[in-house]
Scaffold this active site. Sequence first.
Site, mmCIF file in Angstrom:
data_model
loop_
_atom_site.group_PDB
_atom_site.id
_atom_site.type_symbol
_atom_site.label_atom_id
_atom_site.label_comp_id
_atom_site.label_asym_id
_atom_site.label_seq_id
_atom_site.Cartn_x
_atom_site.Cartn_y
_atom_site.Cartn_z
ATOM 1 N N LYS A 134 52.383 83.864 8.159
ATOM 2 C CA LYS A 134 52.194 84.265 7.336
ATOM 3 C C LYS A 134 53.197 85.913 6.324
ATOM 4 O O LYS A 134 54.209 86.156 6.964
ATOM 5 C CB LYS A 134 52.080 86.144 8.720
ATOM 6 C CG LYS A 134 50.406 85.738 9.371
ATOM 7 C CD LYS A 134 49.833 86.676 9.358
ATOM 8 C CE LYS A 134 48.097 86.509 10.112
ATOM 9 N NZ LYS A 134 48.306 87.052 11.601
ATOM 10 N N HIS A 137 53.286 91.294 3.757
ATOM 11 C CA HIS A 137 52.211 91.696 3.169
ATOM 12 C C HIS A 137 52.947 93.403 2.890
ATOM 13 O O HIS A 137 53.663 93.844 3.631
ATOM 14 C CB HIS A 137 50.751 91.270 3.422
ATOM 15 C CG HIS A 137 50.262 91.723 4.704
ATOM 16 N ND1 HIS A 137 49.551 92.998 4.344
ATOM 17 C CD2 HIS A 137 50.679 91.546 6.196
ATOM 18 C CE1 HIS A 137 49.289 93.535 5.760
ATOM 19 N NE2 HIS A 137 49.927 91.433 6.422
ATOM 20 N N HIS A 140 53.111 95.655 5.489
ATOM 21 C CA HIS A 140 54.639 96.123 6.802
ATOM 22 C C HIS A 140 55.584 96.405 5.965
ATOM 23 O O HIS A 140 56.106 96.879 6.335
ATOM 24 C CB HIS A 140 55.254 94.325 6.566
ATOM 25 C CG HIS A 140 54.526 94.024 7.877
ATOM 26 N ND1 HIS A 140 53.192 92.730 7.760
ATOM 27 C CD2 HIS A 140 54.180 93.979 9.870
ATOM 28 C CE1 HIS A 140 52.702 92.507 9.044
ATOM 29 N NE2 HIS A 140 53.581 92.969 10.413
HETATM 30 N N1 ARG Z 1 53.242 91.767 15.071
HETATM 31 C C1 ARG Z 1 52.613 92.744 15.109
HETATM 32 C C2 ARG Z 1 52.098 93.489 13.976
HETATM 33 O O1 ARG Z 1 51.681 93.008 13.016
HETATM 34 C C3 ARG Z 1 53.505 94.239 15.436
HETATM 35 C C4 ARG Z 1 54.902 94.777 16.796
HETATM 36 C C5 ARG Z 1 55.038 95.857 16.967
HETATM 37 N N2 ARG Z 1 56.033 95.199 17.998
HETATM 38 C C6 ARG Z 1 55.544 95.311 19.139
HETATM 39 N N3 ARG Z 1 56.829 96.247 19.515
HETATM 40 N N4 ARG Z 1 54.106 95.265 19.771
HETATM 41 O O2 ARG Z 1 50.919 93.671 14.119
#
Ligand code: ARG
Length: 573
Positions: A134, A137, A140
């Site tokens: 992805k 964007h 983040h």
């Molecule tokens: N990759 C996930 C997202 O973009 C966030 C992960 C956050 N960290 C975790 N340990 N769950 O929504």
Amino acid sequence: MTDMITRIAALAAETAKSLWPEAEGLPTPDELRPLLAVPPDPALGDYAFPCFRLAKPLRMAPPKIAEALCAAWAHEDVASVRPVNGYMNFFLNRVNFAAETMAELREKGERFGASDEGNGKTVCLDYSSINIAKRFHIGHLSTTMIGHSLKRIYDFLGYKTVGINHLGDWGTQFGKMVCAYKKWGKKEDVEQRGIDAMTELYVRFHAEAEKDPALEDEGRAWFKKIEDNDPEAMEIFRWFKEVTLKDAARVYDTLGVSFDSYAGESFYIDKMEPVIQALRDKGLLVESQGAQVVDLSEDNMPPCLIIKSDGTTIYATRDLAAAKYRQDTYHFDKCLYVVAYQQDLHFRQIFRVLEKMGYPWAKGCVHVSFGMISFDGAALSTRKGNTVLLEDLLNQAVEKAREIIEEKSPNLENKDEVARQIGIGAVIYTDLSNNRIKDIDFRWDRALNFDGESGPYVQYTHARCCSLLRKAAEANLPDPDWSALADDEAQSLLRLISRFPDVIREAADKYEPSMITRAVTDIAQAFNKYYYEHRILDGDPAEAAARVALADAARSVIKTGLFLIGIEAPERM
Ligand code: ARG
């Protein structure tokens, strides 16, 4: 040296103790310190102690207490005092305050506010945590910058920190993507267009699967291959990951952000089984409609799903394994998850399950949640639909900064470098300017307003200090005479500066970088006010030296503050 407010707290506690040696429950200096408030009107004093906090142990009315304390006060060299409505109000001895604050600043320099209180303690920070295949964007940006700033803040306070990019690199969608690539993909295309090409493959997979449902099975089969470490499937999957990370690395470089670990979801595949076993052993796993869940009804939460009815694990299972792994590996005192508020429930569930498993360290897990970013619509062109790509935003910010520089300082050297610092700084400042839970409305006119509360404004103030110091260096000034800093403007600036170490600590306690953004902005404004009211380099040289030293103090604190929120501080702009 201890700071003024700590000294005042100690002296006030001591004065109370000497007046009422028998009384029980009087606050200690440490308890008294946070009670010292800053009166809304500076004419009422620099600090005030609310005496009603002693009313109970002393069984006396607050105004009486305030009067007795003020009458017994014997530290005029630190502050004079006045009883006001049950408050003991302190007026700092201005010259001594200036001399002490400046002495400390000159000793510590850009380390002013740093401490060793975190020595021996470890903080893990899970931030940015992007998803494979992805585009990076705008959603983040906050997790990346809040996490990065908190890491710097905790480092500054002496903690050992571990920055973790918990990559979203596991899930059936990757099987579908590999499947689509096998069917329709071209190597050169993915090489050239990277994530865009992957996204197209994924979209195409779904479109074709509508017509031919058997495709879904094929996708699942490919995911199974990834799970089973099949060489072909793994090679493609790893390559997708590499392409995504190479893309992200460009953005991270631009933002000056880095990580100590990229252990993402896939890293925990072989680490889930022991956690599932522990849940089972502790009798926490129950069956629900074919799935395995942890019941959280006592906590008024929906059950935490651990194994789906088809036998596969989910995001939550991997987070449990990740928390355990981080504790076993880093022995963290705190593990911060910088993730948008949409995942509030997820983290409440995870932390509760860890607690139920009997892990005392679960208490150290914190969800550092934040709001959303939106834009003033049309002003921002987007390459794709309405998701704003972070890289586009950053590039535009630098371009716009460049235009402003061209107009404001056409003779500046290294304009490109400064434009980059200002443009990126403007974006980061906007992101970290409000209480993190508030939504952010990004607007170019505000972000790049050199006169408003903005990154460029604070950076410009820093550059102004630097330019003043360059001039002063030619003047060969004597030792400073601190009595030159007794005026209102110098004192306001000194007060803000002297509180800066407290702000850093509070920002760490509340996981709130915006407190530092606020503090550097206030200091920049106070400096500019001082700068307009006083001729710094003129007059008696020893007095000029004191004013120059104050400008240097402002410069240094602004630089440190900007660093802590991840913004660079150009010396000329
Ligand atoms: N990759 C996930 C997202 O973009 C966030 C992960 C956050 N960290 C975790 N340990 N769950 O929504």
